[in-house]
Design a protein around this motif. Structure first.
Motif, PDB file in Angstrom:
ATOM      1  N   GLY B 244      49.493 -14.621   2.032  1.00  0.00           N
ATOM      2  CA  GLY B 244      50.491 -15.127   1.054  1.00  0.00           C
ATOM      3  C   GLY B 244      52.131 -14.960   1.539  1.00  0.00           C
ATOM      4  N   PHE B 245      51.985 -14.129   2.562  1.00  0.00           N
ATOM      5  CA  PHE B 245      53.199 -13.795   3.206  1.00  0.00           C
ATOM      6  C   PHE B 245      53.852 -14.652   4.103  1.00  0.00           C
ATOM      7  CE2 PHE B 245      54.518  -9.329   1.707  1.00  0.00           C
ATOM      8  CZ  PHE B 245      53.367  -8.944   0.830  1.00  0.00           C
ATOM      9  N   ASP B 246      54.152 -15.874   3.784  1.00  0.00           N
ATOM     10  CA  ASP B 246      54.203 -16.982   4.466  1.00  0.00           C
ATOM     11  C   ASP B 246      55.292 -17.821   4.117  1.00  0.00           C
ATOM     12  OD1 ASP B 246      53.680 -19.318   6.493  1.00  0.00           O
ATOM     13  OD2 ASP B 246      53.102 -20.394   4.822  1.00  0.00           O
ATOM     14  N   ALA B 247      56.449 -17.822   4.716  1.00  0.00           N
ATOM     15  CA  ALA B 247      57.580 -18.520   4.358  1.00  0.00           C
ATOM     16  C   ALA B 247      57.359 -19.882   3.781  1.00  0.00           C
ATOM     17  CB  ALA B 247      58.887 -18.316   5.394  1.00  0.00           C
ATOM     18  N   ARG B 248      56.712 -20.564   4.913  1.00  0.00           N
ATOM     19  CA  ARG B 248      56.831 -22.186   4.669  1.00  0.00           C
ATOM     20  C   ARG B 248      56.216 -22.568   3.206  1.00  0.00           C
ATOM     21  NH1 ARG B 248      54.942 -26.513   9.005  1.00  0.00           N
ATOM     22  NH2 ARG B 248      55.680 -28.424   7.818  1.00  0.00           N
ATOM     23  N   SER B 249      54.885 -21.873   3.025  1.00  0.00           N
ATOM     24  CA  SER B 249      54.312 -22.315   1.602  1.00  0.00           C
ATOM     25  C   SER B 249      55.193 -21.664   0.322  1.00  0.00           C
ATOM     26  CB  SER B 249      52.647 -21.707   1.558  1.00  0.00           C
ATOM     27  OG  SER B 249      52.751 -20.286   1.731  1.00  0.00           O
ATOM     28  N   ALA B 250      55.700 -20.547   0.545  1.00  0.00           N
ATOM     29  CA  ALA B 250      56.848 -20.130  -0.456  1.00  0.00           C
ATOM     30  C   ALA B 250      58.076 -21.019  -0.485  1.00  0.00           C
ATOM     31  CB  ALA B 250      57.283 -18.639  -0.079  1.00  0.00           C
ATOM     32  N   ASP B 251      58.786 -21.503   0.388  1.00  0.00           N
ATOM     33  CA  ASP B 251      59.944 -22.387   0.256  1.00  0.00           C
ATOM     34  C   ASP B 251      59.546 -23.702  -0.083  1.00  0.00           C
ATOM     35  OD1 ASP B 251      62.190 -21.289   1.498  1.00  0.00           O
ATOM     36  OD2 ASP B 251      61.101 -21.215   3.508  1.00  0.00           O
ATOM     37  N   GLU B 252      58.026 -24.048   0.324  1.00  0.00           N
ATOM     38  CA  GLU B 252      57.686 -25.433  -0.317  1.00  0.00           C
ATOM     39  C   GLU B 252      57.223 -25.109  -1.915  1.00  0.00           C
ATOM     40  OE1 GLU B 252      55.886 -27.543   3.658  1.00  0.00           O
ATOM     41  OE2 GLU B 252      54.633 -26.380   2.168  1.00  0.00           O
ATOM     42  N   GLY B 253      57.152 -24.098  -2.409  1.00  0.00           N
ATOM     43  CA  GLY B 253      57.252 -24.092  -3.995  1.00  0.00           C
ATOM     44  C   GLY B 253      55.561 -23.632  -4.395  1.00  0.00           C
ATOM     45  N   ARG B 254      54.917 -23.656  -3.438  1.00  0.00           N
ATOM     46  CA  ARG B 254      53.206 -23.492  -3.815  1.00  0.00           C
ATOM     47  C   ARG B 254      52.526 -22.099  -3.505  1.00  0.00           C
ATOM     48  NH1 ARG B 254      50.612 -27.958   0.129  1.00  0.00           N
ATOM     49  NH2 ARG B 254      52.124 -28.141   1.539  1.00  0.00           N
ATOM     50  N   SER B 255      53.463 -21.104  -3.703  1.00  0.00           N
ATOM     51  CA  SER B 255      52.678 -19.715  -3.230  1.00  0.00           C
ATOM     52  C   SER B 255      53.298 -18.667  -4.469  1.00  0.00           C
ATOM     53  CB  SER B 255      53.292 -19.270  -2.156  1.00  0.00           C
ATOM     54  OG  SER B 255      53.244 -18.067  -1.720  1.00  0.00           O
ATOM     55  N   PHE B 256      52.750 -17.735  -4.527  1.00  0.00           N
ATOM     56  CA  PHE B 256      53.112 -16.631  -5.490  1.00  0.00           C
ATOM     57  C   PHE B 256      54.156 -16.254  -5.021  1.00  0.00           C
ATOM     58  CE2 PHE B 256      52.191 -12.789  -3.275  1.00  0.00           C
ATOM     59  CZ  PHE B 256      51.396 -13.160  -2.387  1.00  0.00           C
ATOM     60  N   MET B 257      54.777 -16.403  -3.868  1.00  0.00           N
ATOM     61  CA  MET B 257      56.139 -16.008  -3.058  1.00  0.00           C
ATOM     62  C   MET B 257      57.118 -16.887  -3.235  1.00  0.00           C
ATOM     63  SD  MET B 257      56.191 -13.063  -1.501  1.00  0.00           S
ATOM     64  CE  MET B 257      55.197 -11.503  -1.107  1.00  0.00           C
ATOM     65  N   SER B 258      56.828 -18.098  -4.026  1.00  0.00           N
ATOM     66  CA  SER B 258      57.753 -19.020  -4.656  1.00  0.00           C
ATOM     67  C   SER B 258      58.709 -18.571  -5.284  1.00  0.00           C
ATOM     68  CB  SER B 258      57.291 -20.312  -4.826  1.00  0.00           C
ATOM     69  OG  SER B 258      56.392 -20.887  -3.802  1.00  0.00           O
ATOM     70  N   LYS B 259      60.118 -18.821  -5.587  1.00  0.00           N
ATOM     71  CA  LYS B 259      61.005 -18.516  -6.552  1.00  0.00           C
ATOM     72  C   LYS B 259      60.995 -19.704  -7.634  1.00  0.00           C
ATOM     73  CE  LYS B 259      65.367 -17.021  -5.979  1.00  0.00           C
ATOM     74  NZ  LYS B 259      66.483 -16.095  -5.100  1.00  0.00           N
ATOM     75  N   LYS B 260      61.180 -19.534  -8.739  1.00  0.00           N
ATOM     76  CA  LYS B 260      61.384 -20.586  -9.835  1.00  0.00           C
ATOM     77  C   LYS B 260      62.839 -20.965  -9.365  1.00  0.00           C
ATOM     78  CE  LYS B 260      61.606 -21.179 -14.892  1.00  0.00           C
ATOM     79  NZ  LYS B 260      61.488 -20.580 -16.015  1.00  0.00           N
ATOM     80  N   GLY B 261      62.986 -22.613  -9.499  1.00  0.00           N
ATOM     81  CA  GLY B 261      64.278 -23.324  -9.192  1.00  0.00           C
ATOM     82  C   GLY B 261      64.198 -23.453  -7.733  1.00  0.00           C
ATOM     83  N   GLY B 262      63.462 -22.902  -6.745  1.00  0.00           N
ATOM     84  CA  GLY B 262      63.358 -23.107  -5.222  1.00  0.00           C
ATOM     85  C   GLY B 262      63.682 -21.878  -4.482  1.00  0.00           C
ATOM     86  N   GLY B 263      63.309 -21.658  -3.196  1.00  0.00           N
ATOM     87  CA  GLY B 263      63.330 -20.701  -2.354  1.00  0.00           C
ATOM     88  C   GLY B 263      62.236 -19.813  -2.471  1.00  0.00           C
ATOM     89  N   THR B 264      62.520 -18.627  -2.015  1.00  0.00           N
ATOM     90  CA  THR B 264      61.311 -17.814  -1.718  1.00  0.00           C
ATOM     91  C   THR B 264      61.844 -16.139  -2.568  1.00  0.00           C
ATOM     92  OG1 THR B 264      62.110 -16.506   0.111  1.00  0.00           O
ATOM     93  CG2 THR B 264      61.028 -18.710   0.471  1.00  0.00           C
ATOM     94  N   ARG B 265      60.751 -15.373  -2.619  1.00  0.00           N
ATOM     95  CA  ARG B 265      61.088 -14.236  -3.161  1.00  0.00           C
ATOM     96  C   ARG B 265      61.139 -12.771  -2.390  1.00  0.00           C
ATOM     97  NH1 ARG B 265      56.850 -14.133  -8.540  1.00  0.00           N
ATOM     98  NH2 ARG B 265      58.570 -12.845  -9.160  1.00  0.00           N
ATOM     99  N   LEU B 266      61.598 -13.427  -0.952  1.00  0.00           N
ATOM    100  CA  LEU B 266      62.025 -12.446  -0.153  1.00  0.00           C
ATOM    101  C   LEU B 266      63.413 -11.534  -0.661  1.00  0.00           C
ATOM    102  CD1 LEU B 266      61.562 -11.833   2.845  1.00  0.00           C
ATOM    103  CD2 LEU B 266      63.345 -13.467   3.612  1.00  0.00           C
ATOM    104  N   GLY B 267      63.085 -10.428  -0.545  1.00  0.00           N
ATOM    105  CA  GLY B 267      64.193  -9.545  -0.917  1.00  0.00           C
ATOM    106  C   GLY B 267      63.972  -9.075  -2.661  1.00  0.00           C
ATOM    107  N   GLU B 268      63.151  -9.619  -3.181  1.00  0.00           N
ATOM    108  CA  GLU B 268      62.785  -9.221  -4.528  1.00  0.00           C
ATOM    109  C   GLU B 268      62.038  -7.839  -4.618  1.00  0.00           C
ATOM    110  OE1 GLU B 268      61.472 -11.985  -7.418  1.00  0.00           O
ATOM    111  OE2 GLU B 268      62.879 -13.581  -6.745  1.00  0.00           O
TER     112      GLU B 268
END
Lengths: 544, 438
Positions: B244-268
């Protein structure tokens, strides 16, 4: 396609998938290619080299499989093609019994010297292991069939359809999804052709040509405001068919709250509904946990049959051969011997069938030269039989194998694999609508989702694609976060109704894993829509 | 023939490249030699020796790529495979995600090859399995196991001058030991690239001890428990999270690494502060090749530091889209821990469940990474710092993200399969039902 090959092919570079040995774009058939198969006379000569070498080194039995395995994989997302891979694998596997012990060796080098050496290695492996062997292998007798052949009754060879046609279809599927509200869509077409030749010291020389197809997609809907996403997968099934599977006519469609498909599949229609479903799922009601009567569509039930009936009735699991990996089985020999173990209610009749047309498991002969057939596994709810191969048949008092031996390739040793295992339709006329009419508090589940079951096949949990709430005989809306948990025996004993044969459909697994090293096989499971009463449903929603 | 030296591999790849006429060309060559023994019911069930080698060519004109592979190595076959890839490339649709090939790179050599492991014969395997069978038979138990070894090489070359070669060895062993009555079961599993580290006798003794110790398990109510996960159990669950540590799926909003409202949880801060995860192909206990199929250098990469997400994997294409440096997906993941042994973790636990391993783990909800699965082969009740009795297996429904926010303690990390991971003590782990399976 073997998982390791897929990883290898996709690992080389972004979007540059391997395309071995087959004509892909444009010209449908390259005359240089493998579609016509290897000359059967050559295969017989090579097989005899191996059989003779094995015998001369002391093998008391030997069999040879010369295989050419073709796989094609076309993958797309949204408006682009991610990759097209054609793989071809050609080689020989030799299995022997020496000093009462099995040995196996395989090589992709097809010179007579290399083949003889592989046979010798197989004998050397058997002899090395005979030092730590217990009882000698006991093979059920099998007559030789001489030179025979079997071909899957396909109408259109998928490998002969130009890649462009497949790419165009998948891109159109994606377009329909996006037009109907999907945020993302992936679509894939898999095709398999196993050209396999079997020969044994029993005197069989069997040439077979097997085809499988699996068109599928996944649609994702993202709700930006809430950050929630939902998916809906294709309701297609992998089939033992050619490209004709994609030519659906109205009689192949089952109408209802959602359209489902029989022997043929309309991918463009299904993806339109899928995009709409994914959007509906975002706002669907979260399920209230508790007991529900479940109405399970064949597109869902096949997986429950596969996991809770197919696997526990594999004789190798029952005996402990899979103990270190997939596990054993609660359906122990004493339960079978009693002839009265109530696996399910009287409505539950389950058959094993290696001959069913269009199914993934249909072949003429298995991978140890046994002619394939059909037999009862569960009769009127009672456990009556298992799935056996030649070295197990004597354990359950059979004088012949049931033909359940399979290997995924020439370089893997064959072992017991599941035949098609299917729930027989109800004998009395019953439609899905009539079944739902009698349900007070229930859930109608379509499509397979998350699945997990313990190593003896007692406790399982299944999700699905679509969940419809039934209240007082009517579908009242869509539900979310649904999974049901049950004990296998209690679940099948809660089966109260099975729709009639007009609703019978096949589902299946394209990649069922088992064995060490792990091997993949493909198997179908048929059923009509079936009702189970009072099943425990949990809510799977969480916050992170 | 299946294991080529660096020079032999380079010679074949150069020859293949000399046939190439396309704008760019990538070639991959691999081979392996290996064998296995599978045993069950205290006897060998299947065994084999397998040797394979294959070559794949990927030819590109502009952004149109065609690929072909072959497992024959005469000059005519090698020339044919290049020509076929080029013909396909000319007919292929443009791939907008195609990235230009990488040029020459320096790749450090990882200690992935061990000559003793490479020298394993059918007799070595029979002897190693014989030792395991002796423990099992002496204990009047029933065993099923699998021993497999392989030696392999991988090499890539491209028309921009990149060349990489790696050879590695591996030996893996696992065994399930059950008592005669079928009421107790134990399991061990280990993989090494060095044969000397593999002790099938000692490992079989652990499995035998678990088989006896887990017999006649008691049923206790499912619910939320403090659990101590042995390294195998921990790796079973945590490995599901790494992909799940994949930027693309996170950026696309379909991962547990996606941030609500867009973007990723990198740095959280996504996990407890004591969670630290990195990958390192040079780790001596878990070495892997220092390059991937793209020809990218793999180096030590931090993924989680003090519970904060430090990196997500960016493919070359996605990095280009996002204007960042590519981060290749890691190999050889290591989760750091403490110094406590498993026994010390147990000793410090008032009430809890000790889990040997999990089984049949599947994703239930990708949004929360909720997983389901079951305990297997040795589950025990702990009270006042001691193992009190074996308990029946449970089904769990839990997310590793929630789990790694509930970390009470981490023990000393060890290799488990393809990760290095500590035993861990986790509070409020959710068991949802009981299973009769042994």
């Amino acid at each position: 396609m073997k998982r390791k090959d897929f990883l290898y092919l996709t690992g080389m570079g972004m979007g540059t998938l391997m395309l071995p040995n087959l004509s892909a774009f444009g010209n449908p058939i390259d005359p240089l290619q493998a579609l016509d198969g290897v000359d059967v006379r050559l295969k017989k000569q090579l097989a005899d080299v191996a059989l003779n070498a094995a015998k001369s080194k002391g093998a008391t039995y030997a069999d040879v499989r010369i295989g050419r395995y073709l796989n094609q994989f076309v993958a797309t997302r949204e408006k682009r093609v991610q990759g097209v891979a054609n793989t071809e694998s050609y080689g020989i596997g030799v299995r022997v019994i020496a000093n009462g012990c099995w040995g196996f060796a395989a090589t992709n080098s097809m010179s007579t010297d290399a083949i003889a050496k592989a046979a010798e290695q197989a004998v050397a492996v058997a002899k090395a292991n005979s030092k730590i062997q217990g009882e000698p292998v006991q093979l059920a007798p099998q007559k030789g069939f001489g030179e025979v052949s079997w071909k899957a009754p396909i109408e259109i060879n998928t490998f002969e359809v130009p890649i462009k046609e497949k790419v165009d279809l998948l891109l159109k599927v994606n377009d329909v999804a996006l037009q109907n509200g999907a945020t993302y869509v992936n679509s894939v077409m898999f095709a398999v052709n196993e050209q396999k030749y079997f020969a044994s010291t029993d005197g069989s020389y069997i040439d077979q040509d097997i085809h499988r197809i699996y068109p599928t997609f996944g649609v994702t809907k993202i709700d930006k405001a809430s950050g929630k996403f939902q998916t809906r997968s294709s309701l297609s099934s992998p089939m033992g068919m050619g490209y004709e599977y994609l030519n659906a006519s109205p009689e192949d469609k089952v109408q209802g709250v959602i359209t489902r498909y029989k022997n043929r599949y309309d991918m463009l229609e299904d993806v339109k509904f899928a995009a709409q479903n994914a959007t509906e799922k975002v706002t669907a009601k979260s399920v209230e946990p508790g007991k529900y009567d479940l109405v399970l569509d064949p597109s869902h039930l096949w997986l429950t049959i596969h996991e809770s009936v197919g696997h526990p009735t594999e004789l190798d699991r029952v005996l402990g051969y899979e103990a270190n990996y997939a596990g054993t089985s609660f359906l122990t020999l004493d339960k079978w011997k009693s002839k009265k173990f109530k696996f399910g209610s009287d409505k539950v009749n389950i058959v094993a069938d290696k001959t069913q047309k269009g199914s993934l498991g249909a072949v003429g002969y298995d991978d140890e030269g046994v002619k394939c057939g059909k037999w009862d596994i569960i009769k009127d709810g009672v456990l009556v039989n298992y799935q056996a191969i030649r070295d197990q048949a004597h354990i359950i008092g059979l004088d012949a194998s049931q033909g359940c031996c399979y290997s995924q390739g020439w370089d893997d040793v064959q072992f017991q694999r599941m035949p098609n295992i299917s729930l027989q339709p109800g004998k009395e006329k019953l439609s899905v609508d009539d079944m739902i009419k009698n349900v007070e508090k229930g859930i109608y589940i379509v499509g397979n989702g998350s699945f997990s079951i313990d190593q003896q096949r007692y406790n399982f949990q299944f999700g699905g694609q679509l969940f419809y709430e039934i209240k007082n005989g009517k579908i009242v809306g869509m539900l979310n976060d649904v999974a049901y948990q049950a004990n296998t025996q209690e679940f099948w004993n809660s089966c109260t109704a099975v729709c009639d044969e007009s609703d019978y459909r096949l589902g299946g697994s394209f990649n069922d894993g088992k064995g060490q090293p792990s091997q993949s096989s493909a198997v179908s499971h048929g059923s009509s829509t079936t009702r189970f009463n009072g099943v425990n449903v949990i809510n799977t929603a969480r916050k992170i | 023939m299946a294991i080529l030296t660096k020079q032999q591999a380079q010679d074949i790849l150069k020859k293949v490249l000399s046939y190439s006429k396309s704008d760019s060309c990538e070639i991959s060559l691999r081979g392996s030699d290996g064998g296995n023994i599978r045993y069950a019911r205290n006897a060998v069930s299947t065994a084999g020796q397998i040797s394979t080698m294959s070559l794949a060519v990927s030819a590109t004109y502009g952004k149109k790529t065609g690929s072909a592979s072959i497992n024959e190595f005469d000059d005519a076959s090698l020339e044919k495979v290049v020509k076929r890839a080029e013909e396909l490339a000319m007919l292929a649709p443009e791939n907008p995600e195609f990235m230009p090939l990488l040029g020459p790179q320096e790749f450090p050599v990882s200690p992935t090859f061990n000559s003793k492991t490479a020298a394993i014969t059918p007799d070595t395997r029979a002897e190693m399995v014989g030792q395991s069978l002796k423990v099992i038979k002496d204990g009047k138990l029933e065993g099923a196991g699998f021993l497999e070894n392989s030696t392999s090489f991988n090499a890539i070359m491209n028309s921009k001058g990149l060349f990489a070669y790696n050879t590695d060895t591996d030996v893996s062993f696992s065994v399930t030991v059950r008592n005669q009555e079928g009421t107790g079961s134990g399991y061990v599993s280990q993989s090494f690239n060095n044969l000397d580290k593999m002790d099938t006798l000692a490992l079989s003794k652990i499995a035998a001890s678990k088989a006896n110790g887990s017999a006649a398990a008691k049923a206790i109510e499912p619910g939320k428990y403090t659990v101590i996960l042995e390294p195998l159990a921990a790796s079973d669950i945590i490995e599901n999270m790494f992909r799940g540590f994949d930027a693309r799926s996170a950026d696309e909003g379909r991962s547990f690494m996606s941030k609500k409202g867009g973007g990723t949880r990198l740095g959280e801060q996504l996990f407890s502060e004591n969670v630290n995860i990195y990958s390192d192909p040079m780790n001596p206990d878990l070495p892997s090749a220092t390059w991937n199929g793209d020809g990218q250098l793999l180096k030590k990469t931090k993924w989680v530091e003090n519970g904060v997400v430090k990196n997500l994997a960016y493919s070359r294409y996605w990095a280009d889209q996002k204007g960042v440096e590519p981060v290749p997906f890691g190999r050889s993941f290591v989760m750091e821990g403490g110094t406590q042994s498993l026994e010390e973790l147990i000793k410090g636990t008032e009430k809890g469940i000790l889990v040997t391993r999990f089984w049949y783990i599947r994703s239930v909800d990708p949004q929360t990474l909720l997983l389901t699965g079951l305990t297997r082969d040795g589950t025990f009740y702990i009270e006042n710092g001691e193992i009190k009795f074996p308990v029946k297996n449970f089904r769990f429904n839990e997310s590793p993200v929630i789990m790694l926010n509930n970390v009470e303690a981490l023990g000393k990390p060890v290799r488990s399969g393809n990760v290095i991971i500590p035993p861990m003590k986790i509070r409020d782990f959710t068991f949802t039902s009981l299973s009769d399976a042994v």
